[in-house]
Design a protein around this motif. Structure first.
Motif, short mmCIF file in Angstrom:
data_model
loop_
_atom_site.label_atom_id
_atom_site.label_comp_id
_atom_site.label_asym_id
_atom_site.label_seq_id
_atom_site.Cartn_x
_atom_site.Cartn_y
_atom_site.Cartn_z
N UNK A 111 -15.49 7.45 17.02
CA UNK A 111 -14.23 7.49 16.27
C UNK A 111 -13.89 8.91 15.87
N UNK A 112 -12.67 9.31 16.11
CA UNK A 112 -12.27 10.67 15.79
C UNK A 112 -12.17 10.87 14.28
N UNK A 113 -12.63 12.00 13.82
CA UNK A 113 -12.45 12.38 12.42
C UNK A 113 -11.25 13.31 12.34
N UNK A 114 -10.18 12.88 11.68
CA UNK A 114 -8.95 13.65 11.66
C UNK A 114 -8.56 14.00 10.24
N UNK A 115 -8.02 15.18 10.05
CA UNK A 115 -7.58 15.63 8.74
C UNK A 115 -6.27 16.38 8.89
N UNK A 116 -5.60 16.61 7.75
CA UNK A 116 -4.38 17.41 7.75
C UNK A 116 -3.32 16.84 8.68
N UNK A 117 -2.62 17.73 9.37
CA UNK A 117 -1.54 17.30 10.27
C UNK A 117 -2.06 16.43 11.40
N UNK A 118 -3.36 16.58 11.76
CA UNK A 118 -3.92 15.70 12.79
C UNK A 118 -3.81 14.24 12.40
N UNK A 119 -3.96 13.97 11.10
CA UNK A 119 -3.95 12.58 10.64
C UNK A 119 -2.61 11.91 10.91
N UNK A 120 -1.53 12.65 10.88
CA UNK A 120 -0.21 12.09 11.14
C UNK A 120 0.26 12.32 12.55
N UNK A 121 -0.55 12.99 13.36
CA UNK A 121 -0.10 13.33 14.71
C UNK A 121 0.27 12.10 15.52
N UNK B 294 0.82 -1.20 0.00
CA UNK B 294 0.00 0.00 0.00
C UNK B 294 0.86 1.27 0.00
N UNK B 295 1.96 1.23 0.76
CA UNK B 295 2.86 2.38 0.76
C UNK B 295 3.53 2.56 -0.60
N UNK B 296 3.89 1.45 -1.24
CA UNK B 296 4.49 1.54 -2.57
C UNK B 296 3.50 2.12 -3.58
N UNK B 297 2.22 1.74 -3.44
CA UNK B 297 1.20 2.29 -4.32
C UNK B 297 1.09 3.81 -4.12
N UNK B 298 1.11 4.25 -2.86
CA UNK B 298 1.06 5.69 -2.58
C UNK B 298 2.29 6.40 -3.13
N UNK B 299 3.46 5.75 -3.01
CA UNK B 299 4.69 6.37 -3.49
C UNK B 299 4.73 6.47 -5.01
N UNK B 300 3.93 5.66 -5.69
CA UNK B 300 3.91 5.70 -7.15
C UNK B 300 2.92 6.69 -7.72
N UNK B 301 2.23 7.44 -6.86
CA UNK B 301 1.23 8.41 -7.32
C UNK B 301 1.61 9.80 -6.83
N UNK B 302 1.41 10.80 -7.65
CA UNK B 302 1.70 12.17 -7.24
C UNK B 302 0.67 12.63 -6.23
N UNK B 303 1.09 13.32 -5.17
CA UNK B 303 0.13 13.81 -4.18
C UNK B 303 -0.68 14.99 -4.71
N UNK B 304 -1.80 15.25 -4.02
CA UNK B 304 -2.63 16.39 -4.39
C UNK B 304 -1.86 17.69 -4.21
N UNK B 305 -2.39 18.77 -4.81
CA UNK B 305 -1.68 20.05 -4.81
C UNK B 305 -1.36 20.59 -3.44
N UNK B 306 -2.30 20.48 -2.48
CA UNK B 306 -2.01 21.01 -1.16
C UNK B 306 -0.93 20.21 -0.46
N UNK B 307 -0.93 18.88 -0.67
CA UNK B 307 0.13 18.06 -0.10
C UNK B 307 1.47 18.33 -0.77
N UNK B 308 1.45 18.58 -2.08
CA UNK B 308 2.70 18.88 -2.79
C UNK B 308 3.31 20.18 -2.26
N UNK B 309 2.47 21.18 -2.01
CA UNK B 309 2.97 22.43 -1.46
C UNK B 309 3.53 22.26 -0.06
N UNK B 310 2.84 21.47 0.74
CA UNK B 310 3.32 21.17 2.10
C UNK B 310 4.65 20.44 2.03
N UNK B 311 4.76 19.48 1.10
CA UNK B 311 6.01 18.73 0.96
C UNK B 311 7.17 19.65 0.61
N UNK B 312 6.93 20.61 -0.27
CA UNK B 312 7.99 21.53 -0.67
C UNK B 312 8.48 22.36 0.51
#
Length: 285
Positions: free
Chosen positions: A184-194, A36-54
């Motif tokens: 169940x908590x609904x988490x988004x953005x940085x919360x999701x990786x917290x 699953x991680x390899x599948x994610x690594x093979x796809x370009x992230x959405x624009x907001x994630x790309x900006x965050x990554x930069x």
């Protein structure tokens, strides 16, 4: 009074029982997680994630930002990848695998140790899911405790000291309002990786000399959830089930659809003890 099943010493026992139990499949449950991680690594992230990554990218960082083509330090990298995992629905075990990749790479661990640590973290997460109330006053990010167990075992924390790391992780949890009817908590953005980043941070804090008080985790959980004392659970065993968010294993993993998936496929064809965790981390980006 605090739920006895949420005491750090009891949860450490759960983690160690899963860590020590032999697996029928040497790669289970990390095989599907890496797919699953390899599948994610093979796809370009959405624009907001790309900006965050930069913004957080650093040369030679601890962790690849899946699909972004750059790396970041451990803490920001886990925050970013946590949101990436949430959007890709990769499941709990894949998220714990990311924590294990960071902790295991630093210590020169092999994939066999990674597999055992991910099993341990999953067992802790499942135990907390069972022991906490279905409709809490607020939902703490208890996967931080699971991530701390996974990272601690790979980072070389002595077995007798693992409860101290779990008590620290309790102070790093965040609270989210429960989703109506599910708890169940609904988490988004940085919360999701917290939770992932907090688990790694608990180990770093323990290595730096920070110590909490005995019972801190259980007291915190009782306070924020309103939990009573549940019935004593049966002796836990290492779980053998699908990730928390069930999805099909990406077809591209077996077919080697992308260079990342081809690299992961080749590594999964070897015995886990022959594969350094750092090699897995580098294969993802």
């Amino acid at each position: 009074m605090t739920p006895p099943g949420t005491r750090a010493d009891r949860l450490a026992e759960v983690a160690l029982a899963a860590y020590d139990e032999p697996a029928a499949d040497g790669w289970d449950p990390v095989r599907d997680a890496l797919g699953r991680l390899a599948d994610a690594a093979g796809r370009r992230p959405e624009g907001d994630l790309a900006g965050w990554a930069a913004r957080i990218a650093v040369p030679g960082g601890d962790l690849p930002l899946l699909g972004a083509g750059v790396r970041a330090g451990a803490h920001p990298g886990l925050l970013w990848n946590g949101d990436r995992c949430r959007r890709m629905l990769v499941g709990r075990e894949a998220a714990l695998t990311l924590v294990g990749l960071v902790a295991g790479s630093d210590r020169g661990r092999d994939a066999a140790a990674l597999v055992r640590a991910v099993r341990a973290g999953t067992a802790v997460a499942d135990a907390l899911d069972r022991w906490l109330p279905a409709a809490p006053v607020a939902r703490p990010t208890t996967d931080a405790v699971a991530a701390a167990a996974c990272a601690g075992l790979l980072a070389g924390v002595p077995r007798d000291d693992l409860p101290e790391v779990l008590d620290i992780s309790g102070g790093l949890m965040m609270l989210t309002p429960p989703t109506a009817g599910t708890g169940t908590a609904a988490v988004t953005g940085a919360w999701a990786g917290h939770a992932l980043a907090a688990g790694w941070l608990a180990v770093a804090a323990w290595n730096a000399g920070l110590r909490g008080y005995d019972g801190a985790l259980a007291d915190t959980l009782a306070l924020v959830t309103g939990a009573g004392i549940p019935p004593a659970p049966a002796a836990p065993r290492a779980p053998a089930h699908a990730p928390a968010v069930p999805v099909d294993t990406p077809a591209g993993v077996s077919a080697g659809r992308t260079p990342v998936e081809a690299r992961i496929r080749a590594l999964l064809g070897r015995a886990p003890a022959e594969v350094p965790v750092r090699t897995l981390t580098e294969a993802l980006g």
